[in-house]
Design a protein around this motif. Structure first.
Motif, short mmCIF file in Angstrom:
data_model
loop_
_atom_site.label_atom_id
_atom_site.label_comp_id
_atom_site.label_asym_id
_atom_site.label_seq_id
_atom_site.Cartn_x
_atom_site.Cartn_y
_atom_site.Cartn_z
N ASN A 155 0.64 -1.17 -0.03
CA ASN A 155 0.02 -0.05 0.05
C ASN A 155 0.95 1.16 0.00
O ASN A 155 0.48 2.20 0.60
CB ASN A 155 -0.95 0.02 1.11
CG ASN A 155 -2.05 -0.89 1.38
OD1 ASN A 155 -2.36 -1.52 0.06
ND2 ASN A 155 -2.49 -1.52 2.21
N SER A 190 -7.64 9.28 -0.45
CA SER A 190 -7.01 8.82 0.87
C SER A 190 -5.57 8.76 0.57
O SER A 190 -5.23 7.42 0.38
CB SER A 190 -7.75 7.72 1.63
OG SER A 190 -7.20 7.31 2.91
N HIS A 232 -1.39 4.51 0.76
CA HIS A 232 -2.77 4.86 0.46
C HIS A 232 -3.62 3.64 1.20
O HIS A 232 -3.05 2.58 1.62
CB HIS A 232 -3.08 4.56 -1.01
CG HIS A 232 -2.45 3.41 -1.66
ND1 HIS A 232 -3.04 2.39 -1.89
CD2 HIS A 232 -1.31 3.57 -2.32
CE1 HIS A 232 -2.45 1.31 -2.59
NE2 HIS A 232 -1.21 2.14 -2.75
N ASP A 233 -4.84 3.49 1.12
CA ASP A 233 -5.72 2.64 1.59
C ASP A 233 -5.83 1.38 1.00
O ASP A 233 -6.58 0.52 1.27
CB ASP A 233 -7.15 3.04 2.30
CG ASP A 233 -7.79 3.94 0.88
OD1 ASP A 233 -7.29 3.67 -0.17
OD2 ASP A 233 -8.69 4.21 1.39
N GLY A 234 -5.27 1.30 -0.33
CA GLY A 234 -5.43 -0.01 -1.10
C GLY A 234 -6.67 -0.04 -1.87
O GLY A 234 -6.74 -0.91 -2.67
N ARG A 235 -7.64 0.97 -1.83
CA ARG A 235 -8.88 0.94 -2.46
C ARG A 235 -8.64 1.41 -4.09
O ARG A 235 -9.29 1.15 -4.67
CB ARG A 235 -9.70 1.65 -1.71
CG ARG A 235 -10.24 0.93 -0.52
CD ARG A 235 -11.35 1.94 0.01
NE ARG A 235 -10.91 3.15 0.40
CZ ARG A 235 -11.86 4.08 0.92
NH1 ARG A 235 -13.09 3.79 1.20
NH2 ARG A 235 -11.41 5.22 1.23
N ILE A 236 -7.70 2.14 -4.11
CA ILE A 236 -7.47 2.66 -5.62
C ILE A 236 -6.05 2.28 -5.89
O ILE A 236 -5.07 2.20 -4.98
CB ILE A 236 -7.72 4.36 -5.46
CG1 ILE A 236 -6.67 4.97 -4.64
CG2 ILE A 236 -8.84 4.73 -5.47
CD1 ILE A 236 -6.46 6.39 -4.60
N GLU A 248 -3.94 5.56 -10.60
CA GLU A 248 -5.13 6.08 -10.53
C GLU A 248 -4.64 7.47 -9.56
O GLU A 248 -4.88 8.64 -10.06
CB GLU A 248 -6.12 5.75 -9.86
CG GLU A 248 -7.42 6.49 -9.73
CD GLU A 248 -7.93 6.75 -10.98
OE1 GLU A 248 -8.76 7.85 -11.42
OE2 GLU A 248 -7.73 5.81 -11.97
#
Length: 855
Positions: A75, A134, A155-159, A163
């Motif tokens: 991450n 984030s 980052h939180d790993g969602r994106i 990106e």
């Protein structure tokens, strides 16, 4: 004004936001030093904590733990920001910041990102707030020499990280953040895909990047990527000018390729983002993959300057010639003009300075035993006799007539002394140009040096003439056209004399003052109105050996004509040649010359000269201690009664009279001194004109010289045309006579119309010397025998021609009566030649008896 705060990593202003914000801190956190970065702008590597928020700032430019690399964990990602610092700053200042831990403090107020608005952490914070991302910056690594910075973020790993890159690129495109030193180019950001190497070596970026294909681990065979694959990987970072792959036959390992970017900035981004990137099997990197290792490569085209010069000689050589000519005109010509002026004015000659003459004069008067030496002892009598000539020259020098002044006379007649020492005695600016050393110099370099020395022209690079000639020949052979490097002797002499003319003009105009009545006149009008202000150029020994280099004298006459017609200077020619008008009339065809012919002194003047010479030192001698009057040699010596007879034998040539006076002064009687002079002259005649061994350059033979000596001993003069009719001078007679005149054995007297009329001895003493030579029976018999031998050869040649023609006539069939007249003519001519041969041979018998019986 620039803020006094420093810049570095700081805690976010909102604890609820997970993004990291970079804010201004105290001055201690700036470029010069910080608790965060430890060493400031030039330091990266040490870690610290700020406010317990877990924000870390890399402080050394050698990577994490000085390993040279940055690692991104789970991450996490790494971004590279470009155009954070001036890219050329390190090269411009010449300071190896990569090896310096403390850059200058003044940079904190000039290129600090907080001052320029290029703080990467602040940009990430603003972009995350604007797009509700984030992400949090955890570490910043500054790259001063590459003008950018690495930023590690989480980052939180969602994106995906791609990106994040797109969001930041869009943000920078919208805001168009530009530092003050780059108003036309904005910041850029790219995601680091490889494993960057953040070395702190002193290596500056270049537009060319070398991509090496290496194995990710031992035992794996790397694959050389194609141009298409390289273009796909590296084109997103900027415009590529070219992709150069390694030649197939090149054995250098590891395999490599060159990427030529259009800008250095794009090459920097590509190198930092793609170094350590692993190309997988699906992407064409082979089974084990291929690791890309990037480094900057200097794009050097070997010897491109030399190759361009060699390949474009028709452009380069004229440019070089123009540069050389420009340097000569701009640098050397003013220097040479200065030295010529100093030579004429005597400003650099100590002996001609007024203070030196005053000191010498004072010392001479103070020291009683110091006697003055007179170089012109006894010349007062000659100057009294030539007073009209002296006054005439002075009068011509104050006239405005733009013509030459010619003083012509035989060698030793006192021409130079008359002009320089008498007529120009009070002339301040005069130039004496002696043609004799110029003419007698051997080779072009020696001639140029002699001409330059005569006028004070310096510096002179005469040795360059031969070198430039060889360069010109080589260049002409290569290009087919003349380059203009080399100059002929005439052009070199013309340059010297033209520079001298410029100096003479400046000397004349330097006498002009602003408060003069005619100050409003132009330079040319002022020179024409003031002939008395013009310098005087005296050309001595003009036409000396003119048969060897007439072109030099023609160019000199043209230069003198320009000086005269432009009212720059008065020109006086001193010459021994009676045919001077032929050369000078070419330069001034529409002028009537001012002429003063000098001849030998008359017997009364010659006697007075000798007497004055003997009495010249009496005035400087101290008076006798007993009070008796001084002893005057001309009144006490009884042998001076012989002077009248001696002067009749010696003649009135000044050099001979001075020689006679010196010998009499040493104690010899006049008769003995004259006999010694005559004997010496006779020996010189035999050596120079009769017995000369080097006959290659001589244009006469001993028989011709002896015939002139013999006939001039019997007669005071000979008719010119009568001599040409003699058999001895039948072949090239006129050329031979002119050569003997140039050698000064004889002198030719012209008629009022200008044609050669009479032949006389070259010097008055030669008449007595000729008679002395003919009194030697052995010498006369030997040379007369040679003359008779030549005459016999001539008559025998005539007899052979007559016999040959008679033989051809006898072969005509029928013997026609029409040829009887021709036969009678040939028989009479043959008989005449036969009688002449018999007469010559009879004389030869008597001459041979003399040679056999006398020593």
């Amino acid at each position: 004004m620039f803020p006094r705060q420093g810049w570095g990593c700081a805690a976010p202003h909102s604890t609820r936001s997970r993004a990291l914000h970079v804010t201004r801190t105290s001055p201690r956190l700036g470029l010069s030093g910080s608790r965060l970065d430890g060493r400031g702008l030039g330091a990266l590597g040490a870690r610290g904590r700020l406010g317990g928020l877990g924000v870390r700032c890399a402080s050394f430019q050698s990577g994490e733990e000085k390993s040279g690399h940055i690692r991104a964990g789970r991450n996490e990602g790494i971004l590279f920001f470009e155009n954070v610092f001036p890219l050329r700053l390190q090269k411009l200042l010449g300071i190896p910041f990569a090896s310096t831990e403390r850059p200058p403090n003044f940079l904190n107020y000039i290129i600090s990102p907080t001052v320029t608005g290029t703080d990467p952490s602040a940009i990430i914070t603003k972009a995350s707030e604007q797009h509700n991302l984030s992400i949090r910056a955890t570490e910043t690594l500054l790259r001063l020499k590459e003008g950018g910075a690495f930023v590690k973020f989480t980052h939180d790993g969602r994106i995906p990280t791609s990106e994040v890159e797109k969001v930041l690129k869009q943000y920078l495109k919208e805001k168009r953040i530009k530092p003050w030193w780059s108003p036309w180019r904005r910041m850029h950001v790219s995601l680091v895909k490889g494993r960057p190497w953040v070395e702190d070596l002193f290596r500056l970026p270049t537009p060319r990047v070398r991509v090496e294909f290496v194995a990710p681990e031992p035992g794996v065979e790397p694959v050389e990527l194609s141009q298409e694959k390289l273009y796909e990987l590296f084109r997103p970072y900027g415009k590529l000018n070219d992709i150069i792959v390694q030649p197939p036959d090149d054995k250098v390992l590891p395999k490599f390729a060159y990427l030529d970017y259009s800008k250095i900035g794009t090459a920097v981004v590509a190198r930092n983002c793609m170094h350590g990137f692993l190309v997988g099997e699906r992407a064409g990197g082979g089974k084990g993959g291929t690791l890309l290792r990037l480094k900057y490569e200097e794009k050097i085209k070997a010897h491109w300057i030399r190759d361009w010069i060699v390949n474009h000689p028709r452009i380069v050589i004229p440019i070089l010639a123009a540069i050389v000519a420009g340097i000569t005109v701009a640098v050397f010509d003013p220097i040479r003009t200065f030295f010529v002026k100093a030579h004429i004015t005597g400003s650099l000659k100590i002996k001609e300075a007024k203070w030196y003459q005053w000191v010498v004069g004072y010392a001479t008067d103070f020291i009683p035993w110091h006697q003055k030496h007179h170089d012109d002892e006894g010349m007062e009598a000659v100057w009294d006799d030539r007073k009209d000539n002296i006054e005439q020259i002075k009068t011509w020098l104050i006239e405005t007539a733009d013509t030459f002044i010619i003083v012509q006379g035989p060698r030793g007649s006192g021409k130079r002394e008359l002009v320089v020492d008498q007529a120009l005695q009070d002339t301040k600016y005069k130039l004496i140009l002696d043609c004799k050393p110029i003419q007698e110099a051997r080779g072009d370099s020696a001639t140029i040096n002699a001409a330059a020395a005569g006028v004070g022209y310096t510096p002179v690079f005469s040795w360059m003439n031969s070198i430039s000639g060889m360069i010109d020949m080589a260049a002409q052979g290569a290009t087919g056209v003349k380059t203009g490097f080399s100059e002929t002797l005439d052009s070199q002499l013309a340059k010297i004399w033209n520079t001298t003319g410029t100096a003479l003009r400046q000397i004349a105009l330097d006498q002009r003052h602003k408060d003069d009545k005619d100050a409003h006149l132009g330079d040319d009008e002022w020179l024409e109105a003031h002939p008395d202000k013009r310098p005087v150029v005296v050309v001595d020994n003009f036409l000396h050996k003119s048969q060897e280099a007439g072109i030099v004298y023609d160019k000199l006459a043209e230069w003198a004509a320009r000086l005269t017609t432009a009212n720059i200077a008065h020109v006086i020619f001193l010459t021994n040649d009676v045919a001077y008008s032929k050369s000078l009339s070419k330069a001034l065809p529409d002028r009537v010359f001012h002429q003063i012919p000098l001849s030998d002194c008359s017997p009364p003047v010659a006697k007075k000269y000798v007497m004055s010479y003997l009495d010249a030192d009496v005035a400087d001698d101290p008076p006798p201690r007993d009070g008796s009057p001084k002893v005057i040699p001309s009144e006490t010596r009884t042998d001076l009664q012989e002077l009248d007879t001696c002067i009749d034998l010696l003649g009135g040539r000044l050099t001979d009279l001075e020689f006679l006076a010196r010998r009499i002064k040493t104690g010899e009687s006049p008769t003995k001194a004259v006999n010694e002079i005559i004997d010496q002259s006779a020996s010189e005649i035999l050596k120079m004109y009769v017995f000369t061994l080097e006959t290659e350059n001589r244009q006469w033979n001993p028989e011709q010289a002896w015939l002139l000596i013999k006939q001039l001993a019997q007669h005071d003069s000979l008719r010119y045309n009568e001599l040409l009719l003699s058999d001895t001078f039948k072949t090239a007679g006129e050329k031979t006579i002119r050569a003997l005149e140039q050698a000064e054995l004889i002198s030719i007297v012209s008629s009022p119309s200008g044609r050669p009329s009479l032949i006389k001895p070259g010097k008055p003493v030669y008449c007595s010397a000729f008679k002395r030579l003919t009194q030697d029976r052995v010498l006369q018999s030997r040379l007369d025998l040679a003359i008779l031998t030549d005459l016999v050869k001539v008559e025998n040649a005539t007899i052979d021609k007559c016999e040959g023609e008679l033989l051809r006539l006898s072969e005509i069939s029928g013997q026609p009566s029409l040829i009887s007249g021709r036969v009678q003519y040939l028989l009479a001519k043959l008989a005449k030649s036969q009688r002449a041969v018999e007469g010559y041979e009879g004389e030869m018998v008597g001459l041979k008896k003399v040679l056999a019986n006398e020593n």
